[in-house]
Design an enzyme around this catalytic site. Structure first.
Site, PDB file in Angstrom:
ATOM      1  N   GLU A 125      -0.037  -0.607  -2.993  1.00 38.93           N
ATOM      2  CA  GLU A 125      -1.152  -0.946  -2.116  1.00 38.93           C
ATOM      3  C   GLU A 125      -2.283   0.005  -2.474  1.00 38.93           C
ATOM      4  O   GLU A 125      -2.198   1.211  -2.229  1.00 38.93           O
ATOM      5  CB  GLU A 125      -0.767  -0.796  -0.645  1.00 38.93           C
ATOM      6  CG  GLU A 125      -1.872  -1.200   0.309  1.00 38.93           C
ATOM      7  CD  GLU A 125      -1.462  -1.112   1.768  1.00 38.93           C
ATOM      8  OE1 GLU A 125      -2.311  -0.719   2.589  1.00 38.93           O
ATOM      9  OE2 GLU A 125      -0.296  -1.428   2.076  1.00 38.93           O
ATOM     10  N   CYS A 158      -8.029   1.681   4.070  1.00 40.39           N
ATOM     11  CA  CYS A 158      -8.224   0.873   2.859  1.00 40.39           C
ATOM     12  C   CYS A 158      -8.691  -0.529   3.196  1.00 40.39           C
ATOM     13  O   CYS A 158      -9.456  -1.136   2.442  1.00 40.39           O
ATOM     14  CB  CYS A 158      -6.944   0.841   2.034  1.00 40.39           C
ATOM     15  SG  CYS A 158      -5.481   0.271   2.916  1.00 40.39           S
ATOM     16  N   GLY A 163      -2.838   4.556  -9.200  1.00 38.83           N
ATOM     17  CA  GLY A 163      -1.876   3.481  -9.399  1.00 38.83           C
ATOM     18  C   GLY A 163      -1.773   3.073 -10.863  1.00 38.83           C
ATOM     19  O   GLY A 163      -0.674   2.832 -11.376  1.00 38.83           O
ATOM     20  N   GLY A 170      -2.280   4.271  -2.355  1.00 37.09           N
ATOM     21  CA  GLY A 170      -3.304   5.244  -2.711  1.00 37.09           C
ATOM     22  C   GLY A 170      -4.397   4.615  -3.539  1.00 37.09           C
ATOM     23  O   GLY A 170      -4.611   3.392  -3.512  1.00 37.09           O
ATOM     24  N   THR A 204      -6.683   3.216  -6.659  1.00 39.15           N
ATOM     25  CA  THR A 204      -6.398   2.319  -7.777  1.00 39.15           C
ATOM     26  C   THR A 204      -6.212   3.084  -9.080  1.00 39.15           C
ATOM     27  O   THR A 204      -5.314   2.767  -9.876  1.00 39.15           O
ATOM     28  CB  THR A 204      -7.531   1.288  -7.915  1.00 39.15           C
ATOM     29  OG1 THR A 204      -7.552   0.466  -6.737  1.00 39.15           O
ATOM     30  CG2 THR A 204      -7.331   0.404  -9.126  1.00 39.15           C
TER      31      THR A 204
END
Length: 485
Positions: free
Chosen positions: A254, A289, A237, A232, A234
């Site tokens: 990722e 992405c 994350g 998902g 950044t």
């Protein structure tokens, strides 16, 4: 209007805990991004108690599941493959309706999931065996064991393949799983998860749906969860990292990307090259992405590249992906649609020129979905927002450069480092340049994916956090330990 199928009725508005699908009182509509008046199904909104029960079920199932034989785990995954391998078209139709991809794109995603079920178990056999590192002084083996309860969170843009590349390796290696799909595109992957759960003991696979903030918070803070695999944004994350830091979970992430494509002066801009560039930008309506997010082209080839890429973009038919003639579907959700529109509007206000291409399949139904024509943006500079953002839409900024040192600086001038591509007739020059580009993977005269399912090269910088693997992600879900005399 509600689109109903037997498969969606079995999972809509429900969560899976300890082998039982439970209907939740609160739910959210899942809509068709091509026809926003159509409800494809519902997603339940889990409570904190629901998440805790799912973690408990996974923790209770782990001691037994982790001790099952490798052959039994492989056989159970093979049973899933037998159940789904002939239903690709059925799943594709549902997937296109909730995601917005074209039939061709959706079918490819489903086929790769079936391929994972068929191939990864055999890869596991080759990988799981102990490695002998004995020397003259001591007998030593490197052995592997599962880690425990694993949480897996995946996004709406490519939920099928991104989920399968994590859930299947985690279960095969002996872990139990709590899985959270995206709220904007959960149904097809949940149908697959039902088939998977039906072939597993209760508690090995649990599915919770709803608020990412609520579920992510509970997963991150619970000490029983040993591993988190997240795909998902950044920023999300970083939040998961911060919240899980107190118990030092193993994280596999990722994250976002701002992939550069570098077109050198000697690039062969033939039809095949231009088609590859087009696909690198517009696959999934740019909601990938690892899509090309910015193009740097040598100033001597700038006009030629624009002319040829514009001609290829102009062939794009945009519409409802369920129609076989459509080459690009809508954006998946209103939030992403508005983000890309606003990004383009701000670029124009800053002086950029936005050139739209392609044609609408149906003018009369254009406003019914989150449709957008593909666009090329010129008159931009390195600091332009549209050059630095992860656009996640069918829009690509193009900028010229005049020497190699300059383009290396441009390419690396980003917090992201997911993928990159170099376009030239000189492969040795490409390799020298690749050594200096900050990205987890770099392609030569292409910008694509790794077709071998064993290969998984994560991003660097703020694009990812994990290790490089050659065996479908098995390393992410196991601990290696030394066994010595």
């Amino acid at each position: 209007m509600v689109y109903k199928t037997e498969a969606t009725l079995q999972i809509s508005g429900k969560i899976l805990v300890n082998g039982e699908w439970k209907t939740l009182n609160r739910h959210k509509d899942v809509i068709n991004p091509a026809v926003t008046s159509e409800v494809v199904g519902f997603i339940g909104l889990a409570s904190e108690e629901d998440v805790d029960r799912a973690i408990t079920a996974a923790a209770d199932a782990y001691p037994t599941w982790s001790q099952t034989s490798l052959d039994e785990r492989i056989e159970r995954i093979h049973q899933v493959w037998e159940r789904v391998k002939d239903r690709v078209d059925e799943y594709t139709t549902l997937f296109v309706r909730e995601n917005g991809k074209t039939l061709q794109e959706g079918k490819l995603d489903i086929q790769r999931c079936v391929q994972i079920l068929n191939e990864l178990p055999e890869n596991l056999k080759n990988w799981y065996e102990p490695r002998d590192l004995s020397g003259q002084a001591q007998q030593v083996e490197i052995r592997r064991r599962p880690r425990g309860v694993t949480a897996i969170i995946t996004p709406w843009n490519s939920p099928m393949i991104l989920t399968f590349k994590r859930v299947i390796p985690a279960i095969l290696t002996g872990n139990t799983v709590v899985f959270k799909p995206a709220t904007d595109c959960p149904l097809t992957i949940m149908v697959f998860m039902k088939e998977l759960a039906d072939c597993l003991p209760p508690g090995v696979l649990n599915v919770v749906t709803g608020s990412g903030g609520l579920i992510g918070d509970r997963i991150a803070k619970d000490e029983r969860v040993r591993t988190i695999a997240f795909v998902g944004g950044t920023n999300t994350g970083k939040v998961l990292m911060e919240k899980s830091s107190s118990n030092l979970k193993k994280l596999n992430m990722e994250l976002g990307g701002n992939d550069p494509a570098i077109i050198l002066a000697d690039a062969d801009l033939n039809k095949e090259t231009i088609l590859k560039l087009r696909n690198g930008v517009l696959k999934g309506a740019g909601q990938v992405c690892s899509a090309i997010k910015r193009i740097y082209v040598h100033e001597t080839r700038y006009e030629e590249l624009l002319d040829k890429l514009s001609e290829e973009f102009n062939k794009t038919i945009v519409g409802n992906g369920i129609q076989p003639d459509v080459k690009m579907g809508p954006l998946n959700n209103e939030s992403q649609f508005r983000f890309v529109k606003d990004l383009i509007d701000r670029a124009e206000k800053e002086g950029a020129k936005v050139h739209y291409f392609g044609r609408k399949l149906n003018e009369d139904t254009w406003e019914d979905g989150y449709f957008m024509l593909p666009a090329i943006v010129t008159n931009v500079h390195q600091e332009s927002e549209i050059m630095r953002a992860e656009q996640f839409g069918p829009v690509i900024p193009v900028m010229s450069f005049n020497d190699t040192e300059q383009v290396i600086k441009y390419a690396n001038d980003s917090e992201y480092g997911l993928r990159a591509s170099i376009w030239t007739t000189d492969i040795e020059a490409a390799k020298r340049l690749a050594d200096r580009i900050e990205a987890g993977a770099i392609f030569f005269n292409n910008h694509t994916i790794f077709k071998d399912l064993r290969l998984d090269f994560p991003g660097i910088k703020e694009s990812g956090l994990s290790s490089v693997t050659e065996f479908g992600g098995f390393e992410h879900f196991t601990d290696s330990y030394g066994f010595a005399e």
